[in-house]
Write a protein that holds these residues in place. Structure first.
Motif, mmCIF file in Angstrom:
data_model
loop_
_atom_site.group_PDB
_atom_site.id
_atom_site.type_symbol
_atom_site.label_atom_id
_atom_site.label_comp_id
_atom_site.label_asym_id
_atom_site.label_seq_id
_atom_site.Cartn_x
_atom_site.Cartn_y
_atom_site.Cartn_z
ATOM 1 N N GLU A 133 0.828 -1.211 0.000
ATOM 2 C CA GLU A 133 0.000 0.000 0.000
ATOM 3 C C GLU A 133 0.862 1.261 0.000
ATOM 4 O O GLU A 133 0.553 2.242 -0.684
ATOM 5 C CB GLU A 133 -0.935 -0.017 1.218
ATOM 6 N N PHE A 134 1.959 1.238 0.757
ATOM 7 C CA PHE A 134 2.872 2.385 0.784
ATOM 8 C C PHE A 134 3.456 2.644 -0.601
ATOM 9 O O PHE A 134 3.542 3.784 -1.051
ATOM 10 C CB PHE A 134 4.001 2.138 1.794
ATOM 11 N N LYS A 135 3.869 1.585 -1.279
ATOM 12 C CA LYS A 135 4.417 1.742 -2.638
ATOM 13 C C LYS A 135 3.390 2.375 -3.560
ATOM 14 O O LYS A 135 3.694 3.273 -4.340
ATOM 15 C CB LYS A 135 4.833 0.377 -3.204
ATOM 16 N N ARG A 137 0.967 4.284 -2.867
ATOM 17 C CA ARG A 137 0.666 5.681 -2.529
ATOM 18 C C ARG A 137 1.895 6.583 -2.548
ATOM 19 O O ARG A 137 1.800 7.763 -2.209
ATOM 20 C CB ARG A 137 0.012 5.739 -1.150
ATOM 21 N N GLY A 138 3.051 6.038 -2.863
ATOM 22 C CA GLY A 138 4.245 6.855 -2.952
ATOM 23 C C GLY A 138 4.950 7.109 -1.625
ATOM 24 O O GLY A 138 5.792 7.996 -1.520
ATOM 25 N N TYR A 139 4.614 6.326 -0.575
ATOM 26 C CA TYR A 139 5.305 6.435 0.712
ATOM 27 C C TYR A 139 6.524 5.521 0.692
ATOM 28 O O TYR A 139 6.624 4.608 -0.119
ATOM 29 C CB TYR A 139 4.397 6.025 1.873
ATOM 30 N N ASP A 140 7.433 5.749 1.622
ATOM 31 C CA ASP A 140 8.628 4.919 1.718
ATOM 32 C C ASP A 140 8.249 3.536 2.260
ATOM 33 O O ASP A 140 7.862 3.402 3.422
ATOM 34 C CB ASP A 140 9.638 5.591 2.653
ATOM 35 N N PRO A 141 8.379 2.477 1.438
ATOM 36 C CA PRO A 141 7.987 1.134 1.898
ATOM 37 C C PRO A 141 8.849 0.613 3.043
ATOM 38 O O PRO A 141 8.443 -0.300 3.762
ATOM 39 C CB PRO A 141 8.114 0.263 0.650
ATOM 40 N N LYS A 142 10.027 1.209 3.250
ATOM 41 C CA LYS A 142 10.875 0.776 4.363
ATOM 42 C C LYS A 142 10.235 1.101 5.711
ATOM 43 O O LYS A 142 10.584 0.502 6.726
ATOM 44 C CB LYS A 142 12.249 1.452 4.277
ATOM 45 N N LEU A 143 9.300 2.051 5.723
ATOM 46 C CA LEU A 143 8.621 2.418 6.966
ATOM 47 C C LEU A 143 7.460 1.487 7.301
ATOM 48 O O LEU A 143 6.856 1.606 8.362
ATOM 49 C CB LEU A 143 8.113 3.861 6.884
ATOM 50 N N ALA A 144 7.137 0.559 6.415
ATOM 51 C CA ALA A 144 6.020 -0.356 6.656
ATOM 52 C C ALA A 144 6.238 -1.174 7.925
ATOM 53 O O ALA A 144 5.283 -1.445 8.665
ATOM 54 C CB ALA A 144 5.813 -1.276 5.456
ATOM 55 N N TYR A 147 5.310 1.005 10.988
ATOM 56 C CA TYR A 147 3.860 1.173 11.094
ATOM 57 C C TYR A 147 3.162 -0.126 11.477
ATOM 58 O O TYR A 147 2.195 -0.109 12.233
ATOM 59 C CB TYR A 147 3.289 1.732 9.788
#
Length: 200
Positions: A133-135, A137-144, A147
């Motif tokens: 979902e992060f990918k 939406r353009g968020y950093d997937p490393k933060l998954a 979260y």
């Protein structure tokens, strides 16, 4: 009783006692006494208290993970969050003794079979969902990972609290958990409702 029936009886008795008293507070004598067998019968089946405890915890870990992974059927992330929260609260409500066993202090030799390890397994699954979902939406997937730990921890600690108070109702608790996780403190709904399931 057959060998397998006796084994299941001892597991059931052990589960009850570990839920009531924890690992350290439970003795082989108590397990044997409640099962109306001699101590050697317990040793024959499990080798000792650690053996029966390991079986009880392993079963509970698998049962909880199956519930949570089986509940994750929706495609929308908010609905997945609702389903995960409800699955944990369902488990707490329906398998209270099992949940008590998992959240009690575990002996050192059982480092992989406690509530923390279950939460890590669940958080790992949530991490994959959030990462995708992060990918998107353009968020950093490393933060998954961060979260997922935060979300699972929030639901789990609330579940421990709800285990004792049982108020408000399960569906209300789940709706408020999702409200906080999904909307954040600055955009809370005043009367949150679940989208995926009607109140039982």
């Amino acid at each position: 009783m057959s060998f397998s029936q006796r084994r299941e009886q001892l597991i059931s008795v052990g589960r009850q006692l570990f839920a009531e008293k924890g690992f350290d507070g439970t003795s082989i004598e108590e397990i044997a006494g409640r099962a109306k067998v001699s101590k050697p019968v317990v040793y024959e089946h499990f080798g000792g208290k650690e053996g029966i405890y390991a079986v009880v915890v392993d079963r509970e870990v698998n049962a909880l993970l199956e519930r949570i992974t089986g509940a994750l059927t929706a495609g929308h992330p908010r609905e997945l969050l609702e389903q995960a929260a409800l699955a944990l609260l369902d488990y707490i409500e329906q398998e209270t003794n099992g949940f008590r066993v998992l959240v009690r202090e575990s002996p050192v030799m059982s480092a992989t079979g406690n509530f923390s390890s279950v939460l890590n397994d669940v958080a790992h699954q949530v991490e994959h969902i959030l990462g995708a979902e992060f990918k998107r939406r353009g968020y950093d997937p490393k933060l998954a990972e961060l979260y997922s730990q935060a979300l699972v921890g929030m639901v789990a600690l609330t579940g421990r609290w709800w285990l004792e108070v049982r108020k408000p109702r399960k569906d209300v608790v789940a709706a408020h958990l999702v409200n906080l996780a999904w909307n954040g403190l600055s955009h809370l709904d005043t009367k949150p409702e679940l989208r995926t399931r009607k109140a039982k």
